[in-house]
Design a protein around this motif. Structure first.
Motif, PDB file in Angstrom:
ATOM      1  N   GLN A  92       0.817  -1.209   0.000  1.00  0.00           N
ATOM      2  CA  GLN A  92       0.000   0.000   0.000  1.00  0.00           C
ATOM      3  C   GLN A  92       0.855   1.265   0.000  1.00  0.00           C
ATOM      4  N   SER A  93       2.080   1.171   0.474  1.00  0.00           N
ATOM      5  CA  SER A  93       2.938   2.340   0.655  1.00  0.00           C
ATOM      6  C   SER A  93       3.581   2.788  -0.646  1.00  0.00           C
ATOM      7  N   LYS A  94       3.643   4.085  -0.804  1.00  0.00           N
ATOM      8  CA  LYS A  94       4.344   4.672  -1.944  1.00  0.00           C
ATOM      9  C   LYS A  94       5.613   5.383  -1.483  1.00  0.00           C
ATOM     10  N   ALA A  95       5.974   5.164  -0.229  1.00  0.00           N
ATOM     11  CA  ALA A  95       7.164   5.795   0.334  1.00  0.00           C
ATOM     12  C   ALA A  95       8.421   5.135  -0.200  1.00  0.00           C
ATOM     13  N   GLY A  96       9.378   5.959  -0.563  1.00  0.00           N
ATOM     14  CA  GLY A  96      10.642   5.445  -1.057  1.00  0.00           C
ATOM     15  C   GLY A  96      11.519   4.944   0.080  1.00  0.00           C
ATOM     16  N   PRO A  97      12.384   3.988  -0.203  1.00  0.00           N
ATOM     17  CA  PRO A  97      13.255   3.441   0.837  1.00  0.00           C
ATOM     18  C   PRO A  97      14.333   4.431   1.277  1.00  0.00           C
ATOM     19  N   ASN A  98      14.522   5.499   0.526  1.00  0.00           N
ATOM     20  CA  ASN A  98      15.575   6.458   0.855  1.00  0.00           C
ATOM     21  C   ASN A  98      15.206   7.381   2.016  1.00  0.00           C
ATOM     22  N   ILE A  99      13.986   7.327   2.508  1.00  0.00           N
ATOM     23  CA  ILE A  99      13.606   8.172   3.641  1.00  0.00           C
ATOM     24  C   ILE A  99      14.502   7.877   4.839  1.00  0.00           C
TER      25      ILE A  99
END
Length: 184
Positions: A92-99
């Motif tokens: 469900q997440s669209k967050a990038g792993p680079n956060i």
């Protein structure tokens, strides 16, 4: 024989506990994704409300403007950073792993978003009647920042600019974050 039966029960219990803990962790990851997506939608709706008032200043209502700014303020800064405190592998997440790799930068952006919302709240408090010319940008006024440099250096500089300028910088901050940290 008794020892073997107890060992089997313990093994089964340990297995079931591990399954339940894994399910709970997956559920918690899904929950945080749902919460942060709901917060993002609330901030987008609030920004749309403010945008509408700048597009047609006759629709300006200080209380609605302030409520929208407060929604963004309350869901940004440390709250937004906490929503991305750990990696989630949720589909469900669209967050990038680079956060997580760029934690300081992400946190600065989240805090900048909060600061712009605070400035918009203050503008609404100063302008309880109709939208004033002091809230609007002047023709030809520099937007400042650009999509990758949206930080205003200090509170004095932020409070001295028109609310519309702070709003544009806030939108640039959103765009910067999405460009840098959102997959899609």
């Amino acid at each position: 024989m008794r020892l073997t039966a107890d060992t089997s029960k313990f093994g089964l219990f340990a297995f079931m506990a591990a399954v339940l803990m894994t399910a709970a962790m997956v559920s918690a990851e899904e929950d945080i994704v749902a919460i942060r997506q709901a917060d993002m939608k609330a901030m987008a709706a609030a920004a749309k409300t403010i945008s509408g008032m700048f597009k047609d200043s006759t629709t300006y209502k200080a209380s609605e403007f302030q409520r929208a700014a407060d929604t963004i303020r309350d869901k940004s800064g440390g709250v937004l950073s906490a929503h991305f405190a750990s990696a989630t592998d949720s589909r469900q997440s669209k967050a990038g792993p680079n956060i997580l790799k760029e934690r300081d930068r992400f946190d600065r952006i989240a805090n900048d978003l909060r600061d712009y919302a605070v400035a918009l709240d203050a503008a609404a408090q100063k302008n309880p009647g109709p939208m004033t010319a002091s809230m609007r940008m002047k023709p030809g006024e520099a937007m400042g920042g650009g999509p990758f440099g949206t930080h205003v250096r200090n509170e004095h500089e932020l409070s001295a600019m028109p609310a519309e300028h702070a709003f544009h910088l806030m939108l640039q901050t959103c765009a910067t974050c999405h460009t840098r940290f959102r997959m899609e």
